[in-house]
Design an enzyme around this catalytic site. Structure first.
Site, PDB file in Angstrom:
ATOM      1  N   LYS A  20     -19.825  -5.264 -12.953  1.00 59.05           N
ATOM      2  CA  LYS A  20     -18.601  -5.108 -12.268  1.00 59.05           C
ATOM      3  C   LYS A  20     -18.651  -6.122 -11.176  1.00 59.05           C
ATOM      4  O   LYS A  20     -19.060  -5.864 -10.166  1.00 59.05           O
ATOM      5  CB  LYS A  20     -17.971  -3.866 -11.849  1.00 59.05           C
ATOM      6  CG  LYS A  20     -16.490  -3.948 -11.656  1.00 59.05           C
ATOM      7  CD  LYS A  20     -16.058  -2.668 -10.976  1.00 59.05           C
ATOM      8  CE  LYS A  20     -15.821  -2.870  -9.521  1.00 59.05           C
ATOM      9  NZ  LYS A  20     -14.956  -3.908  -9.235  1.00 59.05           N
ATOM     10  N   GLU A  50     -26.473  -1.458  -0.365  1.00 62.39           N
ATOM     11  CA  GLU A  50     -26.381  -2.499   0.756  1.00 62.39           C
ATOM     12  C   GLU A  50     -25.214  -2.738   1.296  1.00 62.39           C
ATOM     13  O   GLU A  50     -24.045  -3.112   0.426  1.00 62.39           O
ATOM     14  CB  GLU A  50     -26.898  -3.688   0.123  1.00 62.39           C
ATOM     15  CG  GLU A  50     -28.414  -3.629  -0.426  1.00 62.39           C
ATOM     16  CD  GLU A  50     -29.116  -4.864  -0.763  1.00 62.39           C
ATOM     17  OE1 GLU A  50     -28.962  -5.748   0.138  1.00 62.39           O
ATOM     18  OE2 GLU A  50     -29.695  -4.849  -1.880  1.00 62.39           O
ATOM     19  N   CYS A  61     -22.577 -10.805   5.017  1.00 60.94           N
ATOM     20  CA  CYS A  61     -22.922  -9.680   5.686  1.00 60.94           C
ATOM     21  C   CYS A  61     -23.784  -9.813   6.490  1.00 60.94           C
ATOM     22  O   CYS A  61     -23.952  -9.068   7.662  1.00 60.94           O
ATOM     23  CB  CYS A  61     -23.461  -8.672   4.656  1.00 60.94           C
ATOM     24  SG  CYS A  61     -24.360  -9.275   3.351  1.00 60.94           S
ATOM     25  N   GLU A 111     -17.223  -3.254  11.670  1.00 58.72           N
ATOM     26  CA  GLU A 111     -17.561  -4.868  11.054  1.00 58.72           C
ATOM     27  C   GLU A 111     -16.021  -5.449  10.840  1.00 58.72           C
ATOM     28  O   GLU A 111     -15.200  -4.855  10.419  1.00 58.72           O
ATOM     29  CB  GLU A 111     -18.250  -4.577   9.761  1.00 58.72           C
ATOM     30  CG  GLU A 111     -18.899  -5.703   9.190  1.00 58.72           C
ATOM     31  CD  GLU A 111     -19.415  -5.369   7.790  1.00 58.72           C
ATOM     32  OE1 GLU A 111     -20.466  -6.211   7.443  1.00 58.72           O
ATOM     33  OE2 GLU A 111     -18.775  -4.572   7.029  1.00 58.72           O
TER      34      GLU A 111
END
Ligand SMILES: Cc1cc2nc3c(=O)[nH]c(=O)nc-3n(C[C@H](O)[C@H](O)[C@H](O)COP(=O)(O)OP(=O)(O)OC[C@H]3O[C@@H](n4cnc5c(N)ncnc54)[C@H](O)[C@@H]3O)c2cc1C
Length: 1009
Positions: A681, A762, A796, A892
Site C-alpha cells: 500500500k 520504522e 525521517c 517531530e
C-alpha cells in the site's frame, strides 16, 4: 633536425644546471616545516594526522586546547619516529602555554611559506622583492567556501579593493621583459568563481551564471579601468562546466566582448580537458579577441578521486600521473599552435613539463616573450630563478589572506609537496636523476588498464588513525555490494535527460492507475487524486481507491499465491528482483520526474530515491543468496542438522510518501525475495509512484498474487489488513502515531490466526547534531543546512535540533542564518532548487502550527520570505533560545524548521541529544579524536554520523533504522534485514545406520522445497 625529446633533454638539463647552481631544499624554510615534511614523506599515517592537526590548529582558541589535540592526534602512535613525537607531547603537557604558542607560531610559519601576505599592504612587500627579481605576480584572495550570499558579496568587494590597491601600489611598474607587454598586464588577479555565489549547483548552470555575472561585473569594470588582467581559477570538477560557461558568456557578448585581458585555467588531469580547450579556442576565434589560458595539471586530484569512488562515478581525472603529464604536453602544443588567439601560461613546477613547453614553442617559432611560466609562491624558488635567467617570462601566484581561510590551500600545498608522485619531491627530496625526470611521460604510462589506487590519501589511509591497533580486520560483508551510482548532474547530457523526462511525465498528468490484485488490474468507482504540491491545481494522477472488499480480495490472492511462491527456489526470486532493478535503472529519469511532481523532490533527491530502490532490489537479492541455502549447524558424525528459513506468509507493506519508491520497494522486495507474498500500500500522497513500482515488478515478471498493489486510505484498508487474521507480517514506515497503533494491534491474536504477527516498524526522529568547539565551521554549517532543509526537512533522518556549544554559538549563528537565507526555495522542477514544497495541505498547516508554537516558546531567529505564491511552501525557519523540554525540541515536525539549542559543554550536549523519545539519526561535527570516540560510544541513535550530514543513508553502506520510539531496531539495507521476514527452522536427521555414518556432511545443502 634534433628530435623534440633531445631538445627537451637539452633545455631540461640547462634548467637543472641552473637550479643546482643555487642549491635549495624542497622546503626552503628549514626547521619545523622541513622536519614535518620529511616525517610526512616517511610515514603515511603521520602525514594524515599531521595534516589533520594543521587543519584544526588555527581554530583552537587556547594552549590547553592545542595540547589536548596534539596529544589526541599523536600520542597513540607507537612506531617509527614516535619517540620524538612522544617527547614533544610530554613536554607540551607540562608547559602547555609555551608549547601551544610555539606550535601555533610554527604552523603559522608554515602557512606563511605559501601565503604571501595577510592583505594588500602585506603582500606588496613580497611583490616588490619579486619585481627586483624580474618576476611578475598574480594575486589570489584566499577564502573559505562561501556559505551565503552575504559572504559571496564580501568576497566580491574584497576582490575589487585588492585590485584597486594593487593598481595603486604598482603604478609605474613596467614589464620585466619589456616586449609584448600589452599581453601581460602588471596587475593580475586570480578569481575563484565558487566564492562569488553560495548556491552554485552543477545541475543548474543557468542559475549560477545569472547570479555570478552581476557579481563579476564591478570587478571586470574595475580591472578594465585599471588596466588589470582577470583570471578565472578552476576548482573542483563539479564547478568546471559552469566556470567555462561563465567565461564564455561574460566575454563572448556585451561590454567585454573585445576585452583581451581575461584568462581561464584548464586542468590537464581531466580526461575531458582537451575537448574543453579546443572548444574554448574555437569560441575565442569566433569572438575575435585574444584571451589567455593557464594550463595546470590540477590541484584536487585526491578529492576528485575519493568523491568519484564514493559515488560510483567515472573518475574525471586520470588515474596515472604520467597520463596527466602527457596530457599537459598535448595541451601545451594545442595552446602554442593557437598562439595567435590565445596567450599561454604554463602553471607547473615540473622541469620536464616546462622544458617541453619551451621546446615546442621553439619548434613552432614562438617568441619566449609571448607566453609565460607561472609558479606558486613559496614553491620551487630555484626553478623560477633559472627560468628568469634563461630569459623567460615568470609570474608568481601569490595567495593573500588570513591563516584560517588559508588552511585548505595550505593543506593542498602540503599534499602536493609530499605526494609520492610529485615532481618536487622526486627532485628536491629524493634526488631522482635529471635523466629520469626528463623522460617522456608517454613511455611511463602503464598500458595494462587502470593503474591501481595510488593516491597519497587513499581512503584506507584516512581511516587508519581510527584504528587502535594495526591488526587487519576482515572486510565488512556489505563491502562486496556495489551501489547503483547516482546520476551526476554535472553533465549536460544528464541535465537534458531529466528535463525531457519532466516534459514527458507532465504530458501524462491526470492518468488513472488501477489496483493490481492477483495479477489483475482492478478499477474501483472511487478515484483518489494525487496532486503536485508545488502547484496543487495540477493532478499528477488518480489512483483507484480500494475498500474492504478489495482488501479482502488481495489477502485471498496473496494467500493463494503463497504456497507456490514460498517453494520457488530463492535463486528465481532473487533474479526477479534483479530484473526489477534493471527496469528501475532503465526508467530512472522518468521515475525521478514523477517524484519531482508528486512528492516535491528536488532532482538530486528524486534520483537518490531511485538509486536506493535499485540498491534495495540488488542488495536483497544478494542477501537472499547468502541466506537461502540450508546451513549445517555442526559437523557431528551420524547426524546432520540444517538451519534454514521459511517465509512467514502474507506480508502487508505500508509505505510513506517521503521516499515514495525506495521505501515501498525496499519493504516489498524484501518480502517477495524471502518467499512471502505481499500486499503493498503506497501512501495516499504518492499513489502514482506506487503504481509505477507495481508496473516495474509486473514487467519483471512477478507471478500473479505474489505482489499486490492496493492504494487507498490507511484508516480503512490499512487498519483492516493490520488486524486481519490472514496477514502474518506488517512492514511499516511512517509516523509514530500510526506505528504504535500497528504495534499494539498486531499483538492481539485473532480467531483463526496461524502466526504471531511480526511487525517491522520504522518511525520518526527528532534528530540532533552537535557542533564541537573545534569543528570546521564552514563544513558544520553546510552539513547542518543540508540536513535540516534538504527536501524541506521531510526526511525521517533530517536534522531538527542543532546543539551548539556556548563557546561556538555566536560564530556559528553569525554564518548559519545568512546561509539559510541564501537557500533557493521554489518549484523543484527547476534543477538547482534545494527547498521545495511540503507534501500537502495538512502537512503545511501542521508545520505552520508548529512554527506558531515555536514563536510562543522560543525566539524566531530566521524565517525565509519571498516564497512562491502557489503550492505548499513553508519558509525555512530557525528558532533559537530553544530549551530541551519545549515542544519544538521534543516533537517531530517533519518540515524545514530547525531548533538551535545552546549548551555549556559536550557533556550537556550529549545529554540533550539523547534526551528525547527518539533514536533515529544523530550527528557530530568535531576535529577532536577523543570527543569523536566518545560520541560514537554514547550518542543514542540508530545511525550516528560524524563530520557529515545526518541524512543520505546508502543501502549496504549505512543500514538504516532507529530504536526507542524511532523503530523496532531493524535496519533497512542491512545484512540482517531479511531475517525479519522469515522464520528459522532446523531439520535434523539421524544419518547413521548401525553405527555406519557418512564421513562428512556438506556445509550447505539444497533448499527443502
Ligand atoms: C600558477 C599556478 C596556478 C594554479 N592554478 C590552479 C587552478 O586554478 N586550479 C587547479 O586545480 N590547480 C591550479 N594550480 C595547481 C596545480 O594544479 C598544481 O600545482 C600542479 O598540479 C602541480 O603540478 P606540477 O606540474 O607542478 O607537478 P607534478 O609533480 O608534475 O604534477 C603533480 C600533479 O599531477 C597530478 N597527479 C598526481 N597524481 C596523479 C595520478 N595518480 N594520476 C593522475 N594525475 C596525478 C595532479 O594534478 C598533481 O597536482 C596552479 C598551479 C600554479 C603553478
Amino acid at each position: 633536425m634534433k628530435s623534440l625529446q633531445s631538445e627537451i633533454e637539452q633545455r631540461g638539463a640547462r634548467i637543472f644546471e641552473l637550479v643546482d647552481k643555487h642549491p635549495d631544499s624542497l622546503f626552503s624554510k628549514a626547521g619545523f616545516y622541513q622536519r614535518m615534511m620529511e616525517l610526512s614523506m616517511r610515514d603515511e599515517r603521520f602525514k594524515v594526522q599531521m595534516f589533520r592537526f594543521v587543519d584544526v590548529l588555527p581554530s583552537l582558541r587556547n594552549s590547553d586546547e592545542i595540547v589536548k589535540h596534539l596529544e589526541e592526534y599523536f600520542a597513540g602512535m607507537r612506531d617509527g619516529f614516535a619517540p620524538a613525537i612522544q617527547t614533544g607531547v610530554r613536554v607540551a603537557r607540562v608547559v602547555p602555554r609555551i608549547s601551544g604558542f610555539i606550535l601555533r607560531r610554527n604552523v603559522s610559519g608554515m602557512a606563511r611559506q605559501f601565503i604571501a601576505g595577510k592583505n594588500c599592504e602585506d603582500v606588496m612587500k613580497t611583490l616588490r622583492k619579486r619585481r627586483a627579481q624580474k618576476i611578475g605576480f598574480t594575486v589570489d584572495l584566499l577564502g573559505e567556501a562561501v556559505l551565503s550570499e552575504k559572504e559571496a558579496d564580501e568576497y566580491a568587494a574584497r576582490c575589487l579593493d585588492l585590485l584597486e590597491c594593487l593598481a595603486r601600489e604598482t603604478r609605474g611598474w613596467t614589464d620585466p621583459l619589456e616586449e609584448n607587454s600589452e599581453l601581460f598586464p602588471v596587475v593580475n588577479l586570480s578569481v575563484k568563481t565558487s566564492a562569488l555565489y553560495s548556491q552554485m549547483n552543477p545541475a543548474d548552470p543557468t542559475d549560477a551564471i545569472a547570479h555570478l555575472a552581476p557579481k563579476l561585473l564591478p570587478i571586470l569594470r574595475g580591472a578594465r579601468e585599471l588596466g588589470a588582467f582577470i583570471n578565472f581559477d578552476m576548482e573542483s570538477y563539479a564547478d568546471k562546466n559552469i566556470t567555462l560557461e561563465l567565461f564564455k558568456t561574460t566575454f563572448g557578448e556585451g561590454e567585454f566582448k573585445d576585452w583581451p585581458r581575461a584568462g581561464i585555467v584548464i586542468q590537464a588531469y581531466l580526461r575531458d580537458a582537451e575537448g574543453d580547450l579546443r572548444d574554448l579556442i574555437e569560441w575565442g576565434r569566433a569572438r575575435g579577441t585574444r584571451f589567455a589560458v593557464r594550463l595546470v595539471k590540477g590541484a584536487y586530484w585526491d578529492y576528485e578521486t575519493t568523491k568519484s569512488l564514493q559515488n560510483g562515478w567515472n573518475c574525471p581525472v586520470f588515474s596515472q600521473k604520467p597520463q596527466s603529464d602527457a596530457n599537459f604536453e598535448t595541451l601545451t602544443r594545442v595552446l602554442l599552435e593557437n598562439e595567435p588567439i590565445v596567450t599561454a601560461a604554463f602553471g607547473s613546477h615540473n622541469i620536464r613539463s616546462i622544458a617541453h613547453a619551451q621546446a615546442v614553442a621553439g619548434e613552432i617559432g614562438i617568441d619566449p616573450s609571448r607566453f609565460e611560466f607561472q609558479l606558486l609562491y613559496g614553491m620551487a624558488g630555484p626553478i623560477k630563478r633559472a627560468l628568469v635567467e634563461m630569459g623567460y617570462r615568470v609570474r608568481e601566484y601569490c595567495p593573500v589572506g588570513e591563516l584560517l581561510p588559508g588552511m585548505s590551500y595550505l593543506v593542498r600545498r602540503l599534499l602536493e609537496n609530499t605526494s609520492n608522485e610529485g615532481f618536487l619531491r622526486a627532485k628536491f627530496s629524493e634526488n631522482v636523476s635529471a635523466e629520469e625526470l626528463l623522460r617522456d611521460p608517454n613511455e611511463l604510462i602503464k598500458r595494462d588498464g587502470a593503474a591501481p589506487w595510488s593516491g597519497p590519501l587513499a581512503p584506507a589511509a584516512m581511516e587508519q588513525p581510527h584504528r587502535e591497533n594495526d591488526a587487519s580486520l576482515p572486510g565488512p560483508s556489505g563491502d562486496i555490494y556495489e551501489n547503483s551510482p547516482l546520476v551526476n548532474f554535472v553533465y549536460k547530457e544528464n541535465q537534458e535527460k531529466m528535463r525531457n523526462a519532466l516534459h514527458e511525465v507532465r504530458k501524462r498528468f491526470g492518468e488513472k492507475y488501477p489496483l493490481v490484485i492477483g495479477g489483475e488490474k482492478v478499477w474501483t468507482d472511487q478515484l483518489t487524486p494525487s496532486v503536485n504540491p508545488s502547484a496543487p491545481d495540477e493532478i499528477v494522477g488518480y489512483g483507484s481507491e480500494a475498500g474492504i472488499p478489495e482488501a479482502e480480495r488481495a489477502v485471498q490472492a496473496a494467500r493463494a499465491a503463497f504456497g507456490k511462491w514460498s517453494r520457488t527456489p530463492f535463486e528465481e526470486r532473487a533474479r526477479l528482483l534483479e530484473r526489477a532493478a534493471d527496469i528501475l535503472e532503465r526508467r530512472r529519469y522518468e521515475l525521478s520526474a514523477v517524484e519531482v511532481f508528486e512528492a516535491g523532490k528536488p532532482w538530486k533527491e528524486a534520483d537518490a530515491d531511485i538509486s536506493e530502490a535499485i540498491d534495495f532490489c540488488r542488495f536483497y537479492a544478494d542477501q537472499m543468496r547468502r541466506l537461502g541455502r540450508p546451513k549445517l549447524t555442526q559437523q557431528v558424525p551420524g547426524e546432520e542438522s540444517y538451519h534454514h528459513y521459511w517465509p512467514r506468509g502474507v506480508a502487508f507493506v505500508i509505505a510513506p510518501w517521503n521516499f515514495p519508491i525506495a521505501i515501498l520497494c525496499g519493504m516489498a522486495s524484501a518480502g517477495v525475495v524471502t518467499g512471502n507474498t505481499v500486499i503493498m500500500k503506497p501512501s495516499e500522497q504518492s499513489i502514482v509512484c506506487g503504481a509505477m513500482l507495481m508496473q516495474v515488478f509486473e514487467e519483471a515478471g512477478v507471478p500473479p498474487g505474489v505482489l499486490n498493489f492496493l492504494s487507498g486510505h490507511g484508516s480503512v484498508i490499512g487498519a483492516h489488513l493490520v488486524d486481519h487474521k490472514d496477514v502474518d507480517l506488517i512492514a511499516f514506515t511512517g509516523s509514530r502515531e500510526v506505528g504504535l497503533k500497528i504495534w499494539q494491534s498486531a499483538g492481539i491474536t485473532r480467531p483463526g490466526q496461524r502466526e504471531l504477527k511480526r511487525v517491522i516498524c520504522e518511525m520518526g526522529g527528532k534528530n540532533a547534531m552537535i557542533v564541537d568547539s573545534d569543528a570546521d565551521l564552514g563544513e558544520a554549517i553546510n552539513y547542518s543546512i543540508y540536513s535540516a532543509f534538504g527536501y524541506q526537512g521531510q526526511k525521517c533522518s533530517a536534522l531538527s535540533r542543532l546543539i551548539l556549544l556556548e563557546e561556538n554559538y555566536d560564530r556559528v549563528m553569525e554564518r548559519l542564518i545568512p546561509a539559510a537565507a541564501s537557500l533557493r526555495v521554489g518549484n523543484p522542477e527547476e534543477p538547482g532548487i534545494m527547498v521545495g514544497p511540503v507534501i500537502d495541505e495538512a502537512a503545511y498547516r501542521r508545520i505552520l502550527d508548529y512554527i506558531e508554537v515555536g514563536k510562543s516558546e522560543a525566539t524566531l531567529a530566521y524565517q525565509a520570505k519571498d516564497l512562491p505564491p502557489l503550492g505548499y511552501f513553508i519558509p525555512p525557519t530557525i528558532f533559537t533560545d530553544v530549551k530541551p523540554n519545549m515542544r519544538i525540541a521534543r516533537e517531530e515536525i517533519f518540515g524545514p524548521v530547525l531548533s538551535v539549542i545552546k549548551v555549556r559543554d559536550l557533556d550537556e550536549a550529549i545529554e540533550v541529544a539523547n534526551g528525547t523519545d527518539y533514536a533515529l539519526t544523530g550527528g557530530f561535527l568535531s576535529r577532536s579524536p577523543a570527543n569523536i570516540e566518545r560520541v560514537k560510544a554514547q550518542l543514542e541513535a540508530g545511525n550516528v554520523y560524524i563530520n557529515r550530514s545526518c541524512t543520505g543513508a546508502i543501502v549496504g553502506r549505512h543500514p538504516f533504522g532507529g530504536f526507542k520510539m524511532s523503530g523496532g531496531g531493524t535496519k533497512a539495507g542491512g545484512e540482517d534485514y531479511l531475517l525479519n521476514f522469515v522464520v528459522p527452522r532446523v531439520v535434523t536427521e539421524n544419518t547413521s545406520r548401525h553405527g555406519l555414518a557418512p564421513e562428512q556432511t556438506p556445509e550447505y545443502r539444497d533448499e527443502f522445497l
